[in-house]
Design a protein around this motif. Structure first.
Motif, PDB file in Angstrom:
ATOM      1  N   PHE A 106       6.612  93.384  75.166  1.00 23.39           N
ATOM      2  CA  PHE A 106       7.185  94.696  75.484  1.00 23.39           C
ATOM      3  C   PHE A 106       7.976  94.644  76.798  1.00 23.39           C
ATOM      4  N   HIS A 107       7.512  93.824  77.713  1.00 27.15           N
ATOM      5  CA  HIS A 107       8.246  93.655  78.969  1.00 27.15           C
ATOM      6  C   HIS A 107       9.613  93.020  78.692  1.00 27.15           C
ATOM      7  N   CYS A 108       9.635  92.040  77.836  1.00 24.87           N
ATOM      8  CA  CYS A 108      10.899  91.378  77.478  1.00 24.87           C
ATOM      9  C   CYS A 108      11.826  92.348  76.745  1.00 24.87           C
ATOM     10  N   TYR A 142      20.111  88.557  67.343  1.00 21.12           N
ATOM     11  CA  TYR A 142      19.335  87.636  68.176  1.00 21.12           C
ATOM     12  C   TYR A 142      17.873  87.594  67.694  1.00 21.12           C
ATOM     13  N   VAL A 143      17.325  86.405  67.750  1.00 28.56           N
ATOM     14  CA  VAL A 143      15.869  86.264  67.603  1.00 28.56           C
ATOM     15  C   VAL A 143      15.341  85.702  68.928  1.00 28.56           C
ATOM     16  N   VAL A 144      14.238  86.306  69.410  1.00 32.78           N
ATOM     17  CA  VAL A 144      13.732  85.955  70.736  1.00 32.78           C
ATOM     18  C   VAL A 144      12.255  85.593  70.630  1.00 32.78           C
ATOM     19  N   GLN A 145      11.915  84.500  71.287  1.00 36.99           N
ATOM     20  CA  GLN A 145      10.491  84.153  71.417  1.00 36.99           C
ATOM     21  C   GLN A 145      10.079  84.363  72.872  1.00 36.99           C
ATOM     22  N   CYS A 146       8.935  85.076  73.089  1.00 43.11           N
ATOM     23  CA  CYS A 146       8.459  85.408  74.433  1.00 43.11           C
ATOM     24  C   CYS A 146       7.242  84.551  74.773  1.00 43.11           C
ATOM     25  N   LYS A 147       7.274  83.894  75.917  1.00 41.90           N
ATOM     26  CA  LYS A 147       6.178  83.009  76.324  1.00 41.90           C
ATOM     27  C   LYS A 147       5.702  83.397  77.731  1.00 41.90           C
ATOM     28  N   CYS A 148       4.471  83.935  77.773  1.00 39.84           N
ATOM     29  CA  CYS A 148       3.854  84.279  79.063  1.00 39.84           C
ATOM     30  C   CYS A 148       2.866  83.160  79.397  1.00 39.84           C
ATOM     31  N   TYR A 149       3.326  82.224  80.233  1.00 36.16           N
ATOM     32  CA  TYR A 149       2.545  81.023  80.520  1.00 36.16           C
ATOM     33  C   TYR A 149       2.253  80.908  82.013  1.00 36.16           C
ATOM     34  N   THR A 150       1.152  80.185  82.301  1.00 37.51           N
ATOM     35  CA  THR A 150       0.881  79.802  83.690  1.00 37.51           C
ATOM     36  C   THR A 150       1.441  78.411  83.960  1.00 37.51           C
ATOM     37  N   GLY A 151       1.528  77.604  82.877  1.00 36.10           N
ATOM     38  CA  GLY A 151       2.120  76.267  82.994  1.00 36.10           C
ATOM     39  C   GLY A 151       3.523  76.257  82.396  1.00 36.10           C
ATOM     40  N   ASN A 152       4.102  75.081  82.245  1.00 35.54           N
ATOM     41  CA  ASN A 152       5.445  74.959  81.686  1.00 35.54           C
ATOM     42  C   ASN A 152       5.411  75.092  80.158  1.00 35.54           C
ATOM     43  N   VAL A 153       6.529  75.574  79.618  1.00 42.61           N
ATOM     44  CA  VAL A 153       6.651  75.789  78.178  1.00 42.61           C
ATOM     45  C   VAL A 153       7.122  74.484  77.532  1.00 42.61           C
ATOM     46  N   SER A 154       6.416  74.073  76.499  1.00 43.43           N
ATOM     47  CA  SER A 154       6.731  72.786  75.848  1.00 43.43           C
ATOM     48  C   SER A 154       7.842  72.951  74.805  1.00 43.43           C
ATOM     49  N   ASN A 155       8.243  71.839  74.183  1.00 39.41           N
ATOM     50  CA  ASN A 155       9.319  71.852  73.195  1.00 39.41           C
ATOM     51  C   ASN A 155       8.880  72.499  71.877  1.00 39.41           C
ATOM     52  N   GLU A 169      18.081  84.586  59.596  1.00 38.15           N
ATOM     53  CA  GLU A 169      19.536  84.530  59.468  1.00 38.15           C
ATOM     54  C   GLU A 169      20.208  85.159  60.708  1.00 38.15           C
ATOM     55  N   ALA A 170      19.733  84.745  61.859  1.00 36.71           N
ATOM     56  CA  ALA A 170      20.249  85.274  63.124  1.00 36.71           C
ATOM     57  C   ALA A 170      21.389  84.414  63.624  1.00 36.71           C
ATOM     58  N   ASP A 171      22.185  84.985  64.519  1.00 33.42           N
ATOM     59  CA  ASP A 171      23.314  84.254  65.094  1.00 33.42           C
ATOM     60  C   ASP A 171      22.907  83.482  66.346  1.00 33.42           C
ATOM     61  N   VAL A 172      21.967  84.052  67.104  1.00 31.54           N
ATOM     62  CA  VAL A 172      21.582  83.460  68.388  1.00 31.54           C
ATOM     63  C   VAL A 172      20.054  83.411  68.492  1.00 31.54           C
ATOM     64  N   ALA A 173      19.539  82.278  69.014  1.00 33.85           N
ATOM     65  CA  ALA A 173      18.102  82.145  69.288  1.00 33.85           C
ATOM     66  C   ALA A 173      17.902  82.063  70.805  1.00 33.85           C
ATOM     67  N   MET A 174      16.823  82.680  71.297  1.00 38.53           N
ATOM     68  CA  MET A 174      16.609  82.711  72.751  1.00 38.53           C
ATOM     69  C   MET A 174      15.109  82.656  73.065  1.00 38.53           C
ATOM     70  N   ILE A 175      14.792  81.979  74.173  1.00 33.64           N
ATOM     71  CA  ILE A 175      13.410  81.927  74.681  1.00 33.64           C
ATOM     72  C   ILE A 175      13.384  82.658  76.017  1.00 33.64           C
ATOM     73  N   MET A 176      12.412  83.578  76.143  1.00 29.26           N
ATOM     74  CA  MET A 176      12.217  84.305  77.405  1.00 29.26           C
ATOM     75  C   MET A 176      10.817  83.974  77.918  1.00 29.26           C
ATOM     76  N   THR A 177      10.730  83.562  79.200  1.00 34.57           N
ATOM     77  CA  THR A 177       9.436  83.178  79.755  1.00 34.57           C
ATOM     78  C   THR A 177       9.341  83.509  81.246  1.00 34.57           C
ATOM     79  N   ASN A 178       8.132  83.756  81.686  1.00 34.44           N
ATOM     80  CA  ASN A 178       7.887  83.965  83.113  1.00 34.44           C
ATOM     81  C   ASN A 178       7.727  82.637  83.837  1.00 34.44           C
ATOM     82  N   SER A 179       7.691  81.541  83.044  1.00 29.64           N
ATOM     83  CA  SER A 179       7.494  80.202  83.605  1.00 29.64           C
ATOM     84  C   SER A 179       8.790  79.394  83.470  1.00 29.64           C
ATOM     85  N   ARG A 180       8.651  78.090  83.271  1.00 33.00           N
ATOM     86  CA  ARG A 180       9.798  77.203  83.105  1.00 33.00           C
ATOM     87  C   ARG A 180       9.572  76.293  81.908  1.00 33.00           C
ATOM     88  N   LEU A 181      10.655  75.808  81.334  1.00 35.58           N
ATOM     89  CA  LEU A 181      10.543  74.853  80.239  1.00 35.58           C
ATOM     90  C   LEU A 181      10.380  73.440  80.800  1.00 35.58           C
TER      91      LEU A 181
END
Length: 202
Positions: A106-108, A142-155, A169-181
């Motif tokens: 919901f924050h994203c 757009y399709v978005v995946q949300c990751k609320c992690y304390t560590g890094n986000v994996s592949n 059947e989306a045009d754009v894919a996106m990852i939103m996270t409070n951490s880092r990949l």
């Protein structure tokens, strides 16, 4: 004043003794007169200064030790102040990992709305096929995946959102996270043309 009283009392006693000794003597009237005179004067002073006599003949009060006085004062202060209210700290239950994930979604969604995205919808909690949010901007889906992690986000997140782009059947894919990949996840995201929004404030 105290000296006058002592003199009068002493004189009264002396005259009383003389009167008793000489009451049958040749100067009986004179002694009786003196006795009555001093008796009247003494009575006058006793009546006029009766408060002084009360203090004069009062038994001395016992002195209270200073330690007891201090204890009494402390007790009185405690009574005036009243019992101290204990601060009750309410324990806030910690959210489960699943609840944290939903809250972050919901924050994203709110962040996407601020950036101009429209028709923002969240997918079901289970069976989302790798996407948490579906939204539109400038005619693109757009399709978005949300990751609320304390560590890094994996592949794994990159692979899931890549699959979701095809499924929805989306045009754009996106990852939103409070951490880092991780480094590997970033490389795969670039190769698969997946947008990444890292270090989100949450």
């Amino acid at each position: 004043m105290e000296k006058i009283i002592k003199v009068l009392v002493g004189a009264y006693i002396v005259i009383s003794i003389i009167a008793l000794v000489m009451c049958y003597g040749f100067n009986q009237k004179f002694v009786g007169f003196l006795f009555l005179l001093f008796n009247g004067v003494l009575t006058f002073y006793v009546f006029r200064y009766r408060e002084f006599f009360k203090e004069f003949f009062k038994e001395p009060e016992e002195e209270i030790p200073e330690e007891e006085i201090e204890e009494i004062e402390e007790i009185e202060e405690e009574i005036e102040e009243g019992p101290e209210e204990e601060e009750i700290e309410e324990e806030v239950p910690e959210l489960s990992t699943k609840a944290k994930g939903i809250a972050f979604e919901f924050h994203c969604a709110s962040e996407l709305a601020l950036q101009g995205f429209k028709n923002i919808d969240t997918t079901p909690v289970s069976g989302d096929h790798g996407a948490d949010i579906i939204c539109y901007r400038n005619g693109y889906k757009y399709v978005v995946q949300c990751k609320c992690y304390t560590g890094n986000v994996s592949n794994k997140a990159v692979q899931e959102i890549y699959t979701a782009r095809g499924y929805y059947e989306a045009d754009v894919a996106m990852i939103m996270t409070n951490s880092r990949l991780t480094k590997q996840a970033k490389e795969e995201a670039e190769q698969l043309d997946i947008k990444v929004m890292e270090n989100m404030e949450y």
